[in-house]
Design a protein around this motif. Sequence first.
Motif, PDB file in Angstrom:
ATOM      1  N   ILE A 151      53.718  36.778  52.634  1.00 55.18           N
ATOM      2  CA  ILE A 151      53.033  36.812  51.332  1.00 55.18           C
ATOM      3  C   ILE A 151      52.517  38.235  51.147  1.00 55.18           C
ATOM      4  CG2 ILE A 151      51.288  35.768  49.851  1.00 55.18           C
ATOM      5  CD1 ILE A 151      51.200  33.375  51.760  1.00 55.18           C
ATOM      6  N   GLY A 152      53.093  38.952  50.203  1.00 53.96           N
ATOM      7  CA  GLY A 152      52.748  40.359  49.969  1.00 53.96           C
ATOM      8  C   GLY A 152      53.990  41.222  50.079  1.00 53.96           C
ATOM      9  N   LEU A 156      52.783  49.435  52.385  1.00 51.12           N
ATOM     10  CA  LEU A 156      52.024  49.615  53.624  1.00 51.12           C
ATOM     11  C   LEU A 156      52.257  48.476  54.613  1.00 51.12           C
ATOM     12  CD1 LEU A 156      49.891  51.852  54.199  1.00 51.12           C
ATOM     13  CD2 LEU A 156      48.145  50.123  53.779  1.00 51.12           C
ATOM     14  N   PHE A 157      52.380  47.253  54.092  1.00 53.49           N
ATOM     15  CA  PHE A 157      52.532  46.128  55.004  1.00 53.49           C
ATOM     16  C   PHE A 157      53.696  45.178  54.672  1.00 53.49           C
ATOM     17  CE2 PHE A 157      51.996  41.864  56.505  1.00 53.49           C
ATOM     18  CZ  PHE A 157      51.919  42.087  57.867  1.00 53.49           C
ATOM     19  N   LYS A 178      53.960  36.953  41.634  1.00 57.85           N
ATOM     20  CA  LYS A 178      54.754  36.254  40.603  1.00 57.85           C
ATOM     21  C   LYS A 178      55.555  35.093  41.203  1.00 57.85           C
ATOM     22  CE  LYS A 178      53.750  39.530  37.543  1.00 57.85           C
ATOM     23  NZ  LYS A 178      52.836  40.306  38.402  1.00 57.85           N
ATOM     24  N   ARG A 198      43.590  37.890  49.478  1.00 55.97           N
ATOM     25  CA  ARG A 198      42.933  36.802  48.716  1.00 55.97           C
ATOM     26  C   ARG A 198      42.226  35.882  49.712  1.00 55.97           C
ATOM     27  NH1 ARG A 198      43.522  39.614  45.044  1.00 55.97           N
ATOM     28  NH2 ARG A 198      45.198  39.660  43.526  1.00 55.97           N
ATOM     29  N   VAL A 249      44.896  40.730  63.936  1.00 53.28           N
ATOM     30  CA  VAL A 249      45.835  41.805  63.606  1.00 53.28           C
ATOM     31  C   VAL A 249      45.157  43.189  63.645  1.00 53.28           C
ATOM     32  CG1 VAL A 249      47.276  42.690  61.723  1.00 53.28           C
ATOM     33  CG2 VAL A 249      47.319  40.260  62.272  1.00 53.28           C
ATOM     34  N   THR A 253      46.624  46.664  65.179  1.00 52.02           N
ATOM     35  CA  THR A 253      46.964  47.819  64.337  1.00 52.02           C
ATOM     36  C   THR A 253      46.525  49.106  65.033  1.00 52.02           C
ATOM     37  OG1 THR A 253      46.738  46.536  62.320  1.00 52.02           O
ATOM     38  CG2 THR A 253      46.508  48.912  62.091  1.00 52.02           C
TER      39      THR A 253
HETATM   40  P1  NAP Z   1      48.077  45.236  48.441  1.00 49.48           P
HETATM   41  O1  NAP Z   1      48.757  46.536  48.344  1.00 49.48           O
HETATM   42  O2  NAP Z   1      46.959  44.897  47.510  1.00 49.48           O
HETATM   43  O3  NAP Z   1      49.216  44.118  48.282  1.00 49.48           O
HETATM   44  C1  NAP Z   1      48.907  42.770  48.147  1.00 49.48           C
HETATM   45  C2  NAP Z   1      50.188  41.991  47.954  1.00 49.48           C
HETATM   46  O4  NAP Z   1      49.855  40.620  47.853  1.00 49.48           O
HETATM   47  C3  NAP Z   1      50.969  42.362  46.692  1.00 49.48           C
HETATM   48  O5  NAP Z   1      52.347  42.425  46.969  1.00 49.48           O
HETATM   49  C4  NAP Z   1      50.657  41.217  45.721  1.00 49.48           C
HETATM   50  O6  NAP Z   1      51.714  40.917  44.838  1.00 49.48           O
HETATM   51  C5  NAP Z   1      50.451  40.067  46.683  1.00 49.48           C
HETATM   52  N1  NAP Z   1      49.549  39.059  46.115  1.00 49.48           N
HETATM   53  C6  NAP Z   1      48.329  39.239  45.580  1.00 49.48           C
HETATM   54  N2  NAP Z   1      47.825  38.077  45.161  1.00 49.48           N
HETATM   55  C7  NAP Z   1      48.750  37.135  45.430  1.00 49.48           C
HETATM   56  C8  NAP Z   1      48.817  35.727  45.212  1.00 49.48           C
HETATM   57  N3  NAP Z   1      47.812  35.059  44.641  1.00 49.48           N
HETATM   58  N4  NAP Z   1      49.922  35.077  45.612  1.00 49.48           N
HETATM   59  C9  NAP Z   1      50.947  35.733  46.195  1.00 49.48           C
HETATM   60  N5  NAP Z   1      50.945  37.065  46.431  1.00 49.48           N
HETATM   61  C10 NAP Z   1      49.845  37.746  46.037  1.00 49.48           C
HETATM   62  O7  NAP Z   1      47.491  44.976  49.890  1.00 49.48           O
HETATM   63  P2  NAP Z   1      48.029  45.415  51.345  1.00 49.48           P
HETATM   64  O8  NAP Z   1      47.735  46.838  51.591  1.00 49.48           O
HETATM   65  O9  NAP Z   1      49.407  44.912  51.568  1.00 49.48           O
HETATM   66  O10 NAP Z   1      47.031  44.563  52.249  1.00 49.48           O
HETATM   67  C11 NAP Z   1      46.972  43.149  52.128  1.00 49.48           C
HETATM   68  C12 NAP Z   1      45.754  42.638  52.890  1.00 49.48           C
HETATM   69  O11 NAP Z   1      45.889  42.996  54.247  1.00 49.48           O
HETATM   70  C13 NAP Z   1      44.426  43.239  52.447  1.00 49.48           C
HETATM   71  O12 NAP Z   1      43.414  42.252  52.571  1.00 49.48           O
HETATM   72  C14 NAP Z   1      44.177  44.354  53.444  1.00 49.48           C
HETATM   73  O13 NAP Z   1      42.801  44.626  53.617  1.00 49.48           O
HETATM   74  C15 NAP Z   1      44.769  43.755  54.688  1.00 49.48           C
HETATM   75  N6  NAP Z   1      45.250  44.747  55.670  1.00 49.48           N
HETATM   76  C16 NAP Z   1      44.831  44.604  56.938  1.00 49.48           C
HETATM   77  C17 NAP Z   1      45.256  45.486  57.901  1.00 49.48           C
HETATM   78  C18 NAP Z   1      44.791  45.330  59.312  1.00 49.48           C
HETATM   79  O14 NAP Z   1      44.875  46.254  60.094  1.00 49.48           O
HETATM   80  N7  NAP Z   1      44.325  44.149  59.688  1.00 49.48           N
HETATM   81  C19 NAP Z   1      46.111  46.538  57.565  1.00 49.48           C
HETATM   82  C20 NAP Z   1      46.580  46.617  56.255  1.00 49.48           C
HETATM   83  C21 NAP Z   1      46.140  45.709  55.317  1.00 49.48           C
HETATM   84  P3  NAP Z   1      52.250  41.938  43.690  1.00 49.48           P
HETATM   85  O15 NAP Z   1      53.098  42.941  44.419  1.00 49.48           O
HETATM   86  O16 NAP Z   1      53.026  41.067  42.776  1.00 49.48           O
HETATM   87  O17 NAP Z   1      51.023  42.533  43.063  1.00 49.48           O
END
Ligand code: NAP
Length: 277
Positions: A151-152, A156-157, A178, A198, A249, A253
């Motif tokens: 999911i995502g 970056l990830f 979407k 989320r 995670v 990281t």
């Molecule tokens: P991001 O750039 O905001 O991407 C979020 C992704 O989730 C997007 O592709 C978005 O879709 C999708 N999304 C959002 N709402 C959704 C929903 N309701 N249903 C399905 N998909 C949905 O975030 P990110 O950088 O990938 O990071 C994601 C999360 O991981 C964040 O909470 C961040 O803090 C965490 N994170 C943690 C680490 C760690 O070391 N633990 C490292 C990196 C990130 P769209 O593309 O359609 O907008």
Amino acid sequence: MAAALRRDIATRAASLPRPPGLAVLLVGDDPASHVYVRNKIRACQEAGIKSFESRLDARTTQAEVEAEIKAFNDNPAIDGILLQLPLPGHLDAQRLIQAIDPGKDVDGLTLRNIGALVSGMPGLVPCTPQGALILIKTVREDLSGLHAVVIGRSLLFGKPMGQLLLNADCTVTQAHSKTRNLPEICRSADILIAAAGRPEMVRGDWIKPGAIVIDVGINRRENGTLCGDVAFDEAVLVAGALTPVPGGVGPMTIACLLKNTLEAAASSPRPHEILLK
Ligand code: NAP
């Protein structure tokens, strides 16, 4: 797992002719970024990796940040460069990332490293998906044919995670905002990875019994406590394996950041190799 990896890195770092060097570049005053940078620098010290830190004011210009990156690129004591994201809005993050020497790009975000990942060639792999894959493989070594739902789809990830799972012969579904019928899609996942940002979006009844669930999200509840994208108390009753937030995670990281720095140091030319050329 993260502690074991860090111990292994410390042993390998000590065997190199000079300590590996990691430069961390932080622009602005995002409080979470300051905490992350502090943790990364502490982890470096414990693993025998020399850290170089540059904290720039939020008003620093694009050209000034680029000049700092160039100085890190040219410094032979630095093997890895980490540009802490997010950056202040006036900066072009993509242009700055692409200014990093790909051989020092320990976040795996330059075009060369993304291209290497997609084409299955050696390169530096982004830390969070790399750490997630290591965790998944502690549960099950052979992932061939399993259905993985990510999911995502962020650069970056989400995208590198999907690619790593594809390279491991999973059948990958990449979900995003979407996507229709997300709970139903998740219920068919042998491996479910939530990285939407989320809070507690993935409920227990979204999970196939016995599935491996990796919770990447880091969210702050209104009361200030942290939670992931998975409702842990529900998921733990159904999943075969589940990572907590915090303490899942995130530590992996950091361990993979040290691993990438060590690998960048080990593959960069040593002084005697330069002399031999
Ligand atoms: P991001 O750039 O905001 O991407 C979020 C992704 O989730 C997007 O592709 C978005 O879709 C999708 N999304 C959002 N709402 C959704 C929903 N309701 N249903 C399905 N998909 C949905 O975030 P990110 O950088 O990938 O990071 C994601 C999360 O991981 C964040 O909470 C961040 O803090 C965490 N994170 C943690 C680490 C760690 O070391 N633990 C490292 C990196 C990130 P769209 O593309 O359609 O907008």
